[in-house]
Design a protein around this motif. Sequence first.
Motif, PDB file in Angstrom:
ATOM      1  N   PHE A  69      -0.623 -17.229  11.286  1.00  4.29           N
ATOM      2  CA  PHE A  69      -1.202 -15.904  11.746  1.00  4.29           C
ATOM      3  C   PHE A  69      -2.450 -16.056  12.097  1.00  4.29           C
ATOM      4  O   PHE A  69      -3.065 -15.321  13.119  1.00  4.29           O
ATOM      5  N   VAL A  70      -3.409 -16.840  11.296  1.00  2.00           N
ATOM      6  CA  VAL A  70      -4.883 -16.986  11.787  1.00  2.00           C
ATOM      7  C   VAL A  70      -4.842 -17.594  13.209  1.00  2.00           C
ATOM      8  O   VAL A  70      -5.652 -17.090  13.741  1.00  2.00           O
ATOM      9  N   PHE A  71      -4.218 -18.575  13.538  1.00  2.00           N
ATOM     10  CA  PHE A  71      -4.418 -19.014  14.841  1.00  2.00           C
ATOM     11  C   PHE A  71      -3.673 -18.219  15.593  1.00  2.00           C
ATOM     12  O   PHE A  71      -4.173 -18.110  16.876  1.00  2.00           O
ATOM     13  N   LEU A  72      -2.668 -17.398  15.615  1.00  2.00           N
ATOM     14  CA  LEU A  72      -2.132 -16.485  16.431  1.00  2.00           C
ATOM     15  C   LEU A  72      -3.053 -15.321  16.587  1.00  2.00           C
ATOM     16  O   LEU A  72      -3.469 -15.025  17.904  1.00  2.00           O
ATOM     17  N   PHE A  74      -6.473 -15.297  16.273  1.00  2.00           N
ATOM     18  CA  PHE A  74      -7.647 -15.721  16.958  1.00  2.00           C
ATOM     19  C   PHE A  74      -7.382 -16.134  18.424  1.00  2.00           C
ATOM     20  O   PHE A  74      -8.358 -15.997  19.273  1.00  2.00           O
ATOM     21  N   ILE A  75      -6.143 -16.641  18.581  1.00  3.93           N
ATOM     22  CA  ILE A  75      -6.008 -16.793  19.918  1.00  3.93           C
ATOM     23  C   ILE A  75      -5.743 -15.779  20.947  1.00  3.93           C
ATOM     24  O   ILE A  75      -6.050 -15.731  21.989  1.00  3.93           O
ATOM     25  N   PHE A  76      -5.128 -14.579  20.105  1.00  2.00           N
ATOM     26  CA  PHE A  76      -4.961 -13.223  20.821  1.00  2.00           C
ATOM     27  C   PHE A  76      -6.344 -12.731  21.258  1.00  2.00           C
ATOM     28  O   PHE A  76      -6.740 -12.264  22.160  1.00  2.00           O
ATOM     29  N   ILE A  77      -7.345 -12.824  20.118  1.00  4.88           N
ATOM     30  CA  ILE A  77      -8.522 -12.452  20.447  1.00  4.88           C
ATOM     31  C   ILE A  77      -9.430 -13.110  21.307  1.00  4.88           C
ATOM     32  O   ILE A  77     -10.022 -12.353  22.445  1.00  4.88           O
ATOM     33  N   PHE A  83      -9.752 -12.500  29.331  1.00  4.81           N
ATOM     34  CA  PHE A  83      -9.492 -11.239  30.378  1.00  4.81           C
ATOM     35  C   PHE A  83     -10.481 -10.301  30.723  1.00  4.81           C
ATOM     36  O   PHE A  83     -10.615 -10.265  32.004  1.00  4.81           O
ATOM     37  N   THR A  84     -11.258 -10.162  29.757  1.00  6.12           N
ATOM     38  CA  THR A  84     -12.404  -9.381  30.032  1.00  6.12           C
ATOM     39  C   THR A  84     -13.338  -9.936  30.692  1.00  6.12           C
ATOM     40  O   THR A  84     -13.930  -9.618  31.694  1.00  6.12           O
ATOM     41  N   LEU A  85     -13.703 -11.312  30.627  1.00  5.36           N
ATOM     42  CA  LEU A  85     -14.502 -12.219  31.465  1.00  5.36           C
ATOM     43  C   LEU A  85     -14.072 -12.312  32.939  1.00  5.36           C
ATOM     44  O   LEU A  85     -14.893 -12.208  33.693  1.00  5.36           O
TER      45      LEU A  85
END
Length: 132
Positions: A69-72, A74-77, A83-85
């Motif tokens: 879950f932690v990896f998922l 932070f990957i999502f973030i 995408f913003t960049l």
Amino acid sequence: MTLELRITLLVVSLLTLVFITRKVRDAKVRLEDSIFWFCIAGLLLLVSIFPGIFFFLSDVAGTYSTVNFVFLFFIFILLIQCFTLNMRISQVDTKLKELTQQLAIEKFERYQNDRERAVSATGTDVDDAGKP
């Protein structure tokens, strides 16, 4: 979560906050860009103080292990940040193209005006080599 890991997360999040604050103060990073990093550092600080948050969120999300879950998470973030960049790069690219086109038009108009002045001053058409 072990005590050593919690202390490490706490120190890293505090160092990140200090680092970003210095970069903003020195005008090396725009304030808008630093908000993302302040949020990440705050999140790390929150998790280091209350490690049960990720355990709870892992159970709610239905992942087999908290680490997944932690990896998922932070990957999502980071995907959102990419995408913003990419949006900002596209906007800057469009503005650059428009400015380049505007500059080319202004140079062409200046060239035309100089050429018209030369024709009116000499009474003959002057080619690019300066010969009548």
